[in-house]
Design an enzyme around this catalytic site. Sequence first.
Site, PDB file in Angstrom:
ATOM      1  N   GLU A  87       0.880  -1.356  -0.026  1.00 35.66           N
ATOM      2  CA  GLU A  87      -0.004   0.093   0.012  1.00 35.66           C
ATOM      3  C   GLU A  87       0.756   1.429  -0.132  1.00 35.66           C
ATOM      4  OE1 GLU A  87      -3.239   0.861  -0.116  1.00 35.66           O
ATOM      5  OE2 GLU A  87      -3.944  -1.262  -0.255  1.00 35.66           O
ATOM      6  N   SER A 347     -29.506 -27.143  49.887  1.00 32.06           N
ATOM      7  CA  SER A 347     -28.385 -27.672  51.171  1.00 32.06           C
ATOM      8  C   SER A 347     -26.963 -27.206  51.055  1.00 32.06           C
ATOM      9  CB  SER A 347     -28.471 -29.265  51.208  1.00 32.06           C
ATOM     10  OG  SER A 347     -29.829 -29.638  51.674  1.00 32.06           O
TER      11      SER A 347
END
Length: 787
Positions: A87, A347
């Site tokens: 690029e 429990s």
Amino acid sequence: MSPQGRKFVRIGLIAARWGLAALLSVLLLLDISFPPPLPRASQTATVVVAKDGTPLRAFADAEGVWRYPATPDSVSPLYLQALLNYEDRWFWRHPGINPVAMARAGKQWLLSGRIVSGGSTLTMQVARILEDGDSRSLWGKTRQLLRALQLEVHLSKRQILTLYLERAPFGGTIEGVEAASWAYLGKPASQLSQAEAALLAVLPQSPSRRRPDRHPEAARLARDKVLERMAALGVWSPEEVEDAKIEPVVARSLQSPLHAALLAERLRQSASRADRIVSTIDTNLQRALESRVSGYFSQLPPRTSAALLVVDNATMEARAYVGSVEFADNERLGHVDMVRAWRSPGSTLKPFLYAMALDDGLIHSESLLVDAPQNFGGYRPGNFDTSFNGPVSAAMALRSSLNVPSVDLLDRVGSARFAARLSNGGIDLRFPRGVRPNLALILGGTGARLEDLVGAFAAFNREGVAGHVRYTADAALIERRMMSPGAAWIVREILEANPRPGYSAGTFNTGTRPRVAWKTGTSFGFRDAWAIGGTRRHTVGVWVGRPDGTPLPGQYGAVTALPLLFEVIDSLPYAPDDAAPRPRPASVAETEICWPLGIAAEQTPSTLCQRRFTAWILENSVPPTFAERDARLWGAGREKFLIDAQTGQRLSAECKEAHQTKEAEIARWPALLSPWLPLATRKASTLPALAPDCAPDGREVVETLHIEGIQDRTTLAAAPGNEHSLRLQIRALGTSRRVQWLLNGRWIAETQGNRFFVHDFAVAGDHTLTALADSGAWTQVAFRVLP
């Protein structure tokens, strides 16, 4: 490039620098804002990542864009090579524009009347990303050029490159190379291959036409073009490029990662301004457990959800967090985070109670407890299966999760005091408005959260120190002592002795698998199923139920949650020594004790030691069996008296005749245990008959029960044509106290005095009906019901 070409480039760059000041002066005339409009922090999306940096969930910004933070150091060097060489080769040298590239593009535009190739630098592309409007027209290109010059003045090259890495378009709502790498390739941008780096480098040029999930062939051609450029420039060798071309273009459907979604949402809410939040989650473990939970519960009834939390004991950091079965499943209310939802704990609080009783010196591991129908100020608890076991040890009561012994123990410890200890250890409790801690607390009569339970349960593997679960590494480590190291060790040993589901104790060698201290729980009405377990390294909590609180019949902790708990624990990393028993603290000792007195065997006469056990004791304390609650009853303990040396009859203080006396004693069992004791044991614990010439001394059991309505050893059948099964009216005679009725050991009714109750005997076969008064007096009848 030839030497003449390089000279031309250098001249162009010098000319561009000289022209920079003049171009900047034009900005005011062109109405371009100064300084450039850089993105604000509030515009940046938030990403929550695992401890290794893997994204768990990304949150779009206000415009619905998915964007992850990225820097030149966080992406693969291969990607930077591909990007800059394809690029913008002169990125580190030009002032924002490349005159040579622009001249080439301008010549092509003049000859063809359209834009053939771009002359944009990376800086100009960043300018285009930040600008709104036409980017292909002459005016649009001019604005980009001027904006690029602005950026070069105000930002460093590294900052400009970072903006590109975070905001380059990659198709759909994906921006930035890190987001694209995860969305298309399922991996971080730091781990890209050369082929993948080339693909992501070229994709922003035309993200819609080259999306690899929709147009793989177009993406491959564009990628190969980048690879050829890299070979031509000598950046990558021809061999590397040829190997890269062989790699197929395979992309996932465009999607943002979604793991630990509810935790990510939670962390985002607590740190709303952060663009990157690093959690403590283990990526691979989280993915595996999410898949396991989803598959495990796929067959459960509708609207059922589940939650799972895995915590590292050493750091209290969460390694996996599953807040619901499926985050996007509306039918299962997948958006509700059940890790921090208030639910009845069933429990699961019992291990903390037994640890507290150990520290209080009330019990040792084999203390004799009473599992029989009892009434605690109007509260009459029963066991999960409605049956009773009679005499049980503290260890057995805890492992079997028996309700009555636990309520008995809480009554002696104190409900408010126990709730305060839980709160101090990190388990916040929620009671209905106006309700204070009471005995129902130990059976789930309160609200608690999974994360609090897991943080506290870790204390059993952390020498009694509980901790708040941490979800980020920078979260403070908050620790509180929950119990002494000795109590934690004893309770852990008790729970670890519980065999795995499907195995009996001692029948299966688990090899090097870690020892697991585990506890299950089920709330009233089958609304919540729990399983919590801990190893040397981890503590795991599982919850199953419906977020809306409706019952889930047939689903309870041991059946629904416990199997998943062991699947998770077996999938966690462990070392061979994790299976070895840990040395006990100095405060813990092993000693022989005797029932029914509960004291050390060495202090118990052999005639009074009816059952012998090996117990763990704390601080050399061997507490005796609890005394009867009703002072009118004979308490459990040693009963001394005089007998006639010849007849063996008991003597009182007032006897009419002379007797040759002899001292004797018995060990009394708690009165309510009588129906469960063998005949020989009951006889050995019963006072001898009083000599006829002696006045009563008040030691006799004055009540004698008789069951009316069923005769002993009778056979019964329903009357022909009767619409009901065998229905009988029954009562107990001989007492004015409350009477508990047990059928084959299971509670069926309670009566007062000689009042009748009606019961249908629908099951054919042999049965035993027991009447047990609060005084300890009892009787039973055996009978048979015909089909």
